[in-house]
Design a protein around this motif. Structure first.
Motif, PDB file in Angstrom:
ATOM      1  N   ARG A   1       0.847  -1.185   0.000  1.00 30.70           N
ATOM      2  CA  ARG A   1       0.000   0.000   0.000  1.00 30.70           C
ATOM      3  C   ARG A   1       0.887   1.241   0.000  1.00 30.70           C
ATOM      4  O   ARG A   1       1.716   1.413   0.891  1.00 30.70           O
TER       5      ARG A   1
ATOM      6  N   VAL B   1      -2.122   0.314  -4.740  1.00 28.23           N
ATOM      7  CA  VAL B   1      -1.466  -0.952  -4.428  1.00 28.23           C
ATOM      8  C   VAL B   1      -0.373  -1.160  -5.469  1.00 28.23           C
ATOM      9  O   VAL B   1      -0.664  -1.387  -6.654  1.00 28.23           O
TER      10      VAL B   1
ATOM     11  N   ASP C   1      -6.155   1.501  -3.962  1.00 26.84           N
ATOM     12  CA  ASP C   1      -6.255   0.770  -2.697  1.00 26.84           C
ATOM     13  C   ASP C   1      -7.678   0.936  -2.181  1.00 26.84           C
ATOM     14  O   ASP C   1      -8.012   1.950  -1.551  1.00 26.84           O
TER      15      ASP C   1
ATOM     16  N   SER D   1      -8.423   1.698   1.688  1.00 20.83           N
ATOM     17  CA  SER D   1      -7.996   2.935   2.343  1.00 20.83           C
ATOM     18  C   SER D   1      -9.114   3.971   2.337  1.00 20.83           C
ATOM     19  O   SER D   1      -9.950   3.993   1.451  1.00 20.83           O
TER      20      SER D   1
END
Length: 458
Positions: free
Chosen positions: A309, A346, A455, A458
């Motif tokens: 991440r 990612v 991601d 998140s």
């Protein structure tokens, strides 16, 4: 025969270019420059002139400049080689002195930085919080600490190189750590670090260059096999050639830069320019070597990255900080994302940084002076996008169709590129589940678009 006329001093050298005897003021200059009588000629320009005259058997005459620590001396010197290469007669016909210019603080700091870069055995790039972004080193003695730093990207550098005799709680301000003595695990030598900030006018440092320097010489051997960096075995170039060639090329570059910047003493402009050309050629070869090694990695069957991440906003600011000095040399302003912006993705931290450094470096290389480069972020559903836009010459549709091809340079020559950077960058982007594309038009700059998986957590 040497010319008749007013002679200020005479001297004689032997076949080994040692000064056997000399009148004042030349004798005094020889001693103030660290030489002896008799002894090897200690004035660099005079030594070069004598060597050429002796080797080629020709009488030579030109102005010679020397810096004796307190004054700058300029003299007209004539050198006449003796028969059978037995040395030379030296005549000085003009002698002028001037106070040595006082070096300002900025010049002294640049000189110190150049010396540190010349002798450093490990170098690393750090982010604004002094966390490790990348690291390279020379010699088997630093293998362990380099491997630890490479597997610990994103951690503070003092976790790997502990400062001596410091009881304050970490992290410290970078100025307190610049020049600090550190402990290198497994080494008995004395070490210190130099921290060189990547400054932006009106802002805190955008990152740092860390140099690890020892004041005691190495007695170990240079690592000539088993590279530190790759996770996959590189074949001919990466595994066998790159580790062997990287150190001598780096030394050639460092020595040439030392000559170019006149760290070893005064030097005519023409010779400084020659040294600059040598350094430039060395950097081109080193860059090509690294590109070829990376090419072998991305073309290895089964190559994959190590996703994590990451925040593309933070990565963009770090990459801009690393290249900010190069941009400032052309008056180029890099507009990076605001610290309040964030774009989670990612991807592999190191590989994204490699791509961004390539894209921003290309933008600096091909953009006109006093222009701008923009780094923009976009969130597009399951994709996280970062755009590098410049005000360069732009690309035609035909050029856009082949710019990502291997060894493609679009007919450019002498620009220091290998034609591999964009091919490798796109290969890395696709290996991380993303892509790299370009939008452009002649005369309207270029926009390189890096897409990566967003991601979602998140």
């Amino acid at each position: 025969m040497l010319m008749e006329g007013s002679i200020i001093a005479r001297a004689a050298s032997d076949a080994q270019d040692r000064l056997l005897e000399a009148d004042e003021p030349l004798a005094g200059l020889q001693e103030r420059c660290g030489g002896q009588l008799p002894g090897t000629i200690a004035v660099p320009e005079l030594l070069e002139l004598v060597r050429k005259a002796r080797r080629y058997g020709f009488r030579l005459a030109r102005a010679v400049t020397a810096h004796d620590g307190g004054e700058v001396v300029t003299a007209w010197v004539e050198v006449e080689p003796q028969e059978l290469g037995d040395g030379c007669q030296i005549v000085v016909r003009n002698w002028q002195t001037a106070p040595a210019p006082v070096e300002d603080t900025a010049s002294a700091e640049r000189r110190r930085t150049m010396i540190d870069r010349h002798v450093a055995e490990l170098s690393a790039q750090l982010d604004p919080e002094q966390r490790v972004l990348s690291v390279t080193s020379e010699g088997a003695e630093l293998v362990a600490v380099t491997e630890a730093m490479q597997t610990g990207f994103g951690r503070h550098w003092t976790e790997f190189l502990a400062p001596e005799k410091m009881t304050q709680q970490q992290p410290l301000h970078w100025r307190l750590l610049d020049g600090a003595r550190v402990i290198v695990p497994g080494s008995r030598r004395s070490w210190k670090v130099a921290l060189i900030p990547h400054m932006r006018p009106g802002f805190d440092p955008a990152g740092f260059e860390l140099l690890l320097v020892s004041d005691t010489p190495s007695t170990g051997t240079v690592l000539a096999h088993e590279p530190i960096e790759p996770l996959l075995r590189r074949s001919l170039v990466g595994h066998d050639l790159a580790p062997v060639l990287r150190q001598p090329l780096s030394r050639i570059i460092a020595n040439a830069e030392t000559i170019r910047t006149r760290l070893a003493g005064p030097l005519p402009d023409a010779y400084a320019e020659y040294a600059g050309e040598i350094a430039g050629a060395g950097k081109l070869l080193l860059g090509l070597l690294e590109d070829l090694a990376d090419l072998e990695v991305v073309e290895t069957e089964g190559f994959s990255t190590a996703p994590d991440r990451v925040d593309l906003s933070e990565l963009a600011r770090q990459a801009a900080g690393i290249l900010n000095v190069r941009a400032q040399e052309k008056g180029i302003v890099i507009e990076a994302p605001h610290p309040a912006e964030a774009l989670p993705a990612v991807a592999e931290y190191r590989r994204v940084m490699q791509i961004l450094l390539n894209l921003i470096g290309n933008a600096i290389r091909y953009s006109p002076e006093n222009s701008q480069i923009w780094l923009r972020l976009e969130a597009l559903g399951d994709r996280a996008r970062i755009i590098v836009a410049d005000q360069g010459p732009g690309l035609s549709l035909e050029e856009q169709g082949k710019i990502f091809d291997k060894f493609e340079r679009l007919g450019r020559s002498g620009d220091g590129g290998s034609g591999l950077g964009l091919y490798i960058s796109r290969s890395l982007a696709r290996a991380m589940g993303g892509d790299l594309a370009v939008e452009s038009a002649p005369g309207q700059g270029a926009r390189f678009i890096l897409d990566l998986p967003a991601d979602a957590e998140s």
